[in-house]
Every structure is written in C-alpha cells, then in structure tokens.
Design a protein around this motif. Structure first.
Motif, mmCIF file in Angstrom:
data_model
loop_
_atom_site.group_PDB
_atom_site.id
_atom_site.type_symbol
_atom_site.label_atom_id
_atom_site.label_comp_id
_atom_site.label_asym_id
_atom_site.label_seq_id
_atom_site.Cartn_x
_atom_site.Cartn_y
_atom_site.Cartn_z
ATOM 1 N N ALA A 30 0.859 -1.188 0.000
ATOM 2 C CA ALA A 30 0.000 0.000 0.000
ATOM 3 C C ALA A 30 0.891 1.232 0.000
ATOM 4 C CB ALA A 30 -0.906 -0.007 1.226
ATOM 5 N N ASP A 31 0.579 2.193 -0.862
ATOM 6 C CA ASP A 31 1.502 3.312 -1.024
ATOM 7 C C ASP A 31 1.760 4.086 0.269
ATOM 8 O OD1 ASP A 31 -1.044 4.462 -1.105
ATOM 9 O OD2 ASP A 31 -0.637 5.675 -2.875
ATOM 10 N N GLN A 32 0.763 4.208 1.140
ATOM 11 C CA GLN A 32 0.981 4.898 2.419
ATOM 12 C C GLN A 32 1.963 4.128 3.298
ATOM 13 O OE1 GLN A 32 -1.856 3.572 1.167
ATOM 14 N NE2 GLN A 32 -3.630 4.476 2.159
ATOM 15 N N ASP A 33 1.847 2.813 3.284
ATOM 16 C CA ASP A 33 2.759 1.976 4.072
ATOM 17 C C ASP A 33 4.172 2.033 3.503
ATOM 18 O OD1 ASP A 33 0.597 1.247 5.637
ATOM 19 O OD2 ASP A 33 0.291 -0.669 4.612
ATOM 20 N N VAL A 34 4.276 2.018 2.183
ATOM 21 C CA VAL A 34 5.594 2.115 1.545
ATOM 22 C C VAL A 34 6.240 3.450 1.902
ATOM 23 C CG1 VAL A 34 6.823 2.214 -0.652
ATOM 24 C CG2 VAL A 34 4.949 0.586 -0.356
ATOM 25 N N GLU A 35 5.457 4.520 1.872
ATOM 26 C CA GLU A 35 5.993 5.838 2.237
ATOM 27 C C GLU A 35 6.482 5.838 3.690
ATOM 28 O OE1 GLU A 35 4.811 10.569 2.147
ATOM 29 O OE2 GLU A 35 3.236 9.082 1.841
ATOM 30 N N ARG A 36 5.686 5.273 4.600
ATOM 31 C CA ARG A 36 6.073 5.212 6.016
ATOM 32 C C ARG A 36 7.336 4.378 6.198
ATOM 33 N NH1 ARG A 36 2.303 1.826 8.396
ATOM 34 N NH2 ARG A 36 3.787 0.237 7.785
ATOM 35 N N ASP A 37 7.400 3.219 5.554
ATOM 36 C CA ASP A 37 8.582 2.358 5.653
ATOM 37 C C ASP A 37 9.810 3.057 5.070
ATOM 38 O OD1 ASP A 37 6.842 0.488 6.700
ATOM 39 O OD2 ASP A 37 6.889 -0.825 4.938
ATOM 40 N N SER A 38 9.601 3.797 3.999
ATOM 41 C CA SER A 38 10.707 4.511 3.349
ATOM 42 C C SER A 38 11.242 5.624 4.240
ATOM 43 C CB SER A 38 10.240 5.086 2.009
ATOM 44 O OG SER A 38 9.812 4.054 1.154
ATOM 45 N N LEU A 39 10.360 6.368 4.865
ATOM 46 C CA LEU A 39 10.802 7.435 5.775
ATOM 47 C C LEU A 39 11.563 6.854 6.965
ATOM 48 C CD1 LEU A 39 7.634 9.715 5.642
ATOM 49 C CD2 LEU A 39 9.901 10.190 4.640
ATOM 50 N N LEU A 40 11.142 5.697 7.446
ATOM 51 C CA LEU A 40 11.865 5.012 8.510
ATOM 52 C C LEU A 40 13.259 4.627 8.028
ATOM 53 C CD1 LEU A 40 12.148 3.604 11.265
ATOM 54 C CD2 LEU A 40 11.019 1.607 10.231
ATOM 55 N N ALA A 41 13.346 4.071 6.828
ATOM 56 C CA ALA A 41 14.648 3.678 6.268
ATOM 57 C C ALA A 41 15.575 4.885 6.129
ATOM 58 C CB ALA A 41 14.450 2.986 4.921
ATOM 59 N N VAL A 42 15.032 6.005 5.707
ATOM 60 C CA VAL A 42 15.844 7.222 5.584
ATOM 61 C C VAL A 42 16.346 7.658 6.954
ATOM 62 C CG1 VAL A 42 15.758 9.682 4.986
ATOM 63 C CG2 VAL A 42 14.768 7.984 3.427
ATOM 64 N N ARG A 43 15.479 7.575 7.973
ATOM 65 C CA ARG A 43 15.880 7.968 9.332
ATOM 66 C C ARG A 43 17.017 7.096 9.865
ATOM 67 N NH1 ARG A 43 14.636 6.242 14.431
ATOM 68 N NH2 ARG A 43 12.923 4.894 13.802
ATOM 69 N N LEU A 44 17.051 5.843 9.443
ATOM 70 C CA LEU A 44 18.047 4.893 9.959
ATOM 71 C C LEU A 44 19.352 4.879 9.164
ATOM 72 C CD1 LEU A 44 15.635 1.926 10.689
ATOM 73 C CD2 LEU A 44 16.738 3.424 12.374
ATOM 74 N N THR A 45 19.435 5.692 8.127
ATOM 75 C CA THR A 45 20.634 5.709 7.291
ATOM 76 C C THR A 45 21.232 7.107 7.262
ATOM 77 O OG1 THR A 45 19.267 6.074 5.319
ATOM 78 C CG2 THR A 45 19.881 3.798 5.815
ATOM 79 N N ALA A 46 22.451 7.172 6.746
ATOM 80 C CA ALA A 46 23.167 8.437 6.643
ATOM 81 C C ALA A 46 23.758 8.536 5.235
ATOM 82 C CB ALA A 46 24.273 8.489 7.702
ATOM 83 N N PRO A 47 24.262 9.704 4.865
ATOM 84 C CA PRO A 47 24.878 9.825 3.545
ATOM 85 C C PRO A 47 25.924 8.728 3.307
ATOM 86 C CG PRO A 47 24.615 11.986 4.508
ATOM 87 C CD PRO A 47 24.237 10.982 5.578
#
Length: 85
Positions: A30-47
């Motif tokens: 579901a696109d909302q879930d993908v967006e939420r999971d993606s934002l979490l992944a961004v928070r857990l990573t760095a450049p």
C-alpha cells in the motif's frame, strides 16, 4: 554484519536506533505503508548508506518511495530500486 528484522514497521520501527549501512524494504505494498517504511529507512541511514526496495514494478511501491524521497534519484535494477544517500 547483517541483522534481519521482521515485523510491521509501525511496531519494529520505533524501537530501532543507530545507523544501518543497508536497509532492504519489502513490506506492505500500500503506497501509504511504503511511504512510512521509506521514511523510517531514511531515518536509519546516513549519507553514503544504501536503501533497496523490493517490488519496484508495482505502481503503489513506486508512488510511496517517490513521495518519501521527494524526487531524489535512484536506479531501478530488475524488480528493485536502489538509492544511495
């Protein structure tokens, strides 16, 4: 070192801390879930870190990722999307 974490991002996500050099996202389509999971992944990573999404051929996955990344370019490979921060 690889530590697989399996579970709903809304439950597992809040307890995650630190930095992950690689995050593989394969969850709800579901696109909302993908967006939420993606934002979490961004928070857990760095450049310099990498995020990979599965099921890139699905429009809902593409839409959720594009919203979360706000147009930042990545590359599609087979049925995956790879983004280096």
């Amino acid at each position: 070192k690889v530590t697989p974490l399996v579970g709903c991002a809304s439950i597992v996500g809040p307890v995650l801390a630190g930095r992950f050099g690689l995050v593989f996202v394969d969850g709800s389509h579901a696109d909302q879930d993908v967006e939420r999971d993606s934002l979490l992944a961004v928070r857990l990573t760095a450049p310099g870190d990498i995020i990979v999404w599965h099921d890139w051929s699905m429009p809902s996955v593409r839409n959720g990722v594009k919203r979360a990344l706000d147009g930042s370019p990545g590359r599609a490979e087979n049925n995956l999307y790879v983004w280096e921060r």
